[in-house]
Write a protein that holds these residues in place. Structure first.
Motif, PDB file in Angstrom:
ATOM      1  N   LEU A  27       0.822  -1.205   0.000  1.00 27.88           N
ATOM      2  CA  LEU A  27       0.000   0.000   0.000  1.00 27.88           C
ATOM      3  C   LEU A  27       0.858   1.258   0.000  1.00 27.88           C
ATOM      4  O   LEU A  27       0.501   2.259  -0.631  1.00 27.88           O
ATOM      5  N   ALA A  28       1.989   1.198   0.678  1.00 28.93           N
ATOM      6  CA  ALA A  28       2.906   2.340   0.653  1.00 28.93           C
ATOM      7  C   ALA A  28       3.449   2.565  -0.751  1.00 28.93           C
ATOM      8  O   ALA A  28       3.553   3.708  -1.221  1.00 28.93           O
ATOM      9  N   LYS A  32       2.579   5.705  -4.073  1.00 29.76           N
ATOM     10  CA  LYS A  32       3.553   6.450  -4.883  1.00 29.76           C
ATOM     11  C   LYS A  32       3.236   6.382  -6.376  1.00 29.76           C
ATOM     12  O   LYS A  32       3.988   6.912  -7.199  1.00 29.76           O
ATOM     13  N   GLY A  33       2.140   5.701  -6.725  1.00 29.27           N
ATOM     14  CA  GLY A  33       1.695   5.683  -8.111  1.00 29.27           C
ATOM     15  C   GLY A  33       2.199   4.539  -8.953  1.00 29.27           C
ATOM     16  O   GLY A  33       2.064   4.577 -10.183  1.00 29.27           O
ATOM     17  N   LEU A  34       2.777   3.519  -8.347  1.00 29.35           N
ATOM     18  CA  LEU A  34       3.267   2.382  -9.132  1.00 29.35           C
ATOM     19  C   LEU A  34       2.103   1.614  -9.763  1.00 29.35           C
ATOM     20  O   LEU A  34       1.019   1.504  -9.187  1.00 29.35           O
ATOM     21  N   LEU A  57       4.532  -2.540  -9.359  1.00 34.18           N
ATOM     22  CA  LEU A  57       4.294  -3.096  -8.037  1.00 34.18           C
ATOM     23  C   LEU A  57       3.692  -4.488  -8.214  1.00 34.18           C
ATOM     24  O   LEU A  57       2.532  -4.634  -8.589  1.00 34.18           O
ATOM     25  N   ASP A  58       4.487  -5.512  -7.970  1.00 33.38           N
ATOM     26  CA  ASP A  58       4.054  -6.903  -8.087  1.00 33.38           C
ATOM     27  C   ASP A  58       3.539  -7.354  -6.720  1.00 33.38           C
ATOM     28  O   ASP A  58       4.283  -7.403  -5.747  1.00 33.38           O
ATOM     29  N   ILE A  59       2.246  -7.685  -6.629  1.00 34.00           N
ATOM     30  CA  ILE A  59       1.647  -8.018  -5.333  1.00 34.00           C
ATOM     31  C   ILE A  59       1.508  -9.527  -5.117  1.00 34.00           C
ATOM     32  O   ILE A  59       0.851  -9.952  -4.160  1.00 34.00           O
ATOM     33  N   ASP A 168      -4.663   5.119  -5.485  1.00 27.69           N
ATOM     34  CA  ASP A 168      -3.830   4.632  -4.394  1.00 27.69           C
ATOM     35  C   ASP A 168      -4.353   3.327  -3.792  1.00 27.69           C
ATOM     36  O   ASP A 168      -3.865   2.879  -2.756  1.00 27.69           O
ATOM     37  N   GLU A 169      -5.329   2.698  -4.448  1.00 32.03           N
ATOM     38  CA  GLU A 169      -5.964   1.506  -3.895  1.00 32.03           C
ATOM     39  C   GLU A 169      -5.478   0.224  -4.559  1.00 32.03           C
ATOM     40  O   GLU A 169      -5.065   0.215  -5.722  1.00 32.03           O
ATOM     41  N   LEU A 170      -5.589  -0.858  -3.788  1.00 36.75           N
ATOM     42  CA  LEU A 170      -5.412  -2.211  -4.301  1.00 36.75           C
ATOM     43  C   LEU A 170      -6.698  -2.990  -4.105  1.00 36.75           C
ATOM     44  O   LEU A 170      -7.366  -2.842  -3.069  1.00 36.75           O
ATOM     45  N   LEU A 171      -7.043  -3.813  -5.071  1.00 46.29           N
ATOM     46  CA  LEU A 171      -8.103  -4.793  -4.862  1.00 46.29           C
ATOM     47  C   LEU A 171      -7.478  -5.953  -4.088  1.00 46.29           C
ATOM     48  O   LEU A 171      -6.555  -6.591  -4.578  1.00 46.29           O
ATOM     49  N   THR A 172      -7.946  -6.194  -2.883  1.00 47.73           N
ATOM     50  CA  THR A 172      -7.314  -7.190  -2.018  1.00 47.73           C
ATOM     51  C   THR A 172      -8.071  -8.509  -1.951  1.00 47.73           C
ATOM     52  O   THR A 172      -7.477  -9.549  -1.662  1.00 47.73           O
TER      53      THR A 172
END
Length: 296
Positions: A27-28, A32-34, A57-59, A168-172
């Motif tokens: 999330l950090a 930053k816009g990755l 950003l590889d999650i 700034d969000e991720l689908l979790t």
């Protein structure tokens, strides 16, 4: 909470590429816009050069994002659960449509790498997971450093390649309420060939039966509109009806087509898609009734 599938991998960090192993770190980085990668079966095929210059950003190294679990209220499908994970998970029969989609989504390599969250965030009108999840009343869980929110999948998918995901969000995770995990599900798709194909039309159905009659029907069609869509008028026509060989005939074009606004493109005309959607829905419902009768 009972965890069914949970796998982790090693954290990696390279120039322009970040692969954290905790959600907080992800999330950090996202703040930053990755650009997010969750399998990359579509990302690197569609985006090249300067579009990737902001970093990736590889999650997929965050264990909790790959878990498939059951809580008292929901079935929780982690965003980076792969299609192979979903296909092999011990989920209720209501998820059989989603599992059928997982079996037909690309080759084995794609099923092993492609993820549920990536499929939804990519937001293709032909995303195979969307119609099945709509019939399961799915919600998406969206997280950022500001907090977590939930959104109905139908509200999350706003247009072709468009979602309600903030920058700034991720689908979790995808959350399926226990009340929607009742009955049996089915999925059918139409393409130029059997596998490794973008759908011309696809249909998902879920029937919850009570004493041989339809207590609840959930129907959805994908690849025929800007986003996959539920069909409440057709669902209402099935409610209370006997779940026998004649049930599929209640699904008529006048109940289906007005809710779709079928699209024209290189793969098929709008008229062809409209007819295909009705046929696929009828076949899916007939198959569910036949399966029930065979089991009886």
């Amino acid at each position: 909470m009972r965890t069914i599938v949970q796998q982790g991998t090693r954290c990696t960090a390279l120039a322009g590429y970040v692969r954290p192993d905790t959600l907080d770190s992800a999330l950090a980085a996202r703040a930053k816009g990755l650009r997010v990668a969750a399998g990359c079966t579509d990302l690197f095929a569609a985006v090249r050069g300067p579009a990737l210059s902001g970093g990736i950003l590889d999650i997929t190294a965050i264990p909790e994002l790959r878990a498939i679990s059951e809580t008292p209220e929901h079935w929780r499908l982690g965003a980076t659960a792969t299609w192979s994970d979903i296909r092999l998970a011990p989920l209720p029969p209501a998820f059989d449509g989603l599992k059928a989609a997982a079996r037909e989504l690309g080759a084995a390599q794609v099923q092993n790498a492609g993820t549920l969250g990536g499929n939804l965030v990519n937001a293709s009108p032909a995303a195979d997971g969307a119609p099945c999840l709509l019939t399961l009343e799915a919600e998406v869980e969206l997280a950022s450093r500001r907090g977590t929110r939930r959104l109905a999948l139908g509200d999350f998918l706003t247009g072709p390649r468009q979602t309600a995901l903030a920058e700034d969000e991720l689908l979790t995770a995808v959350l399926v309420p226990k009340s929607a995990a009742a009955g049996h599900g089915a999925f059918l798709k139409l393409g130029a060939r059997r596998f490794l194909v973008i759908s011309i039309a696809m249909a998902a159905a879920r029937l919850d039966l009570d004493g041989g009659r339809v207590r609840h029907a959930a129907l959805a069609v994908g690849a025929c509109s800007a986003t996959a869509r539920r069909l409440p008028a057709a669902e209402a026509a099935l409610a209370g009806a006997r779940a026998d060989a004649g049930l599929a005939a209640a699904i008529t074009a006048d109940l289906v087509v007005p809710g779709l606004s079928p699209i024209d493109d290189l793969r098929a005309s709008a008229d062809y898609r409209a007819a295909a959607a009705v046929t696929l829905l009828r076949r899916a419902v007939a198959g569910l009734c036949t399966g029930r009768e065979a089991a009886a």
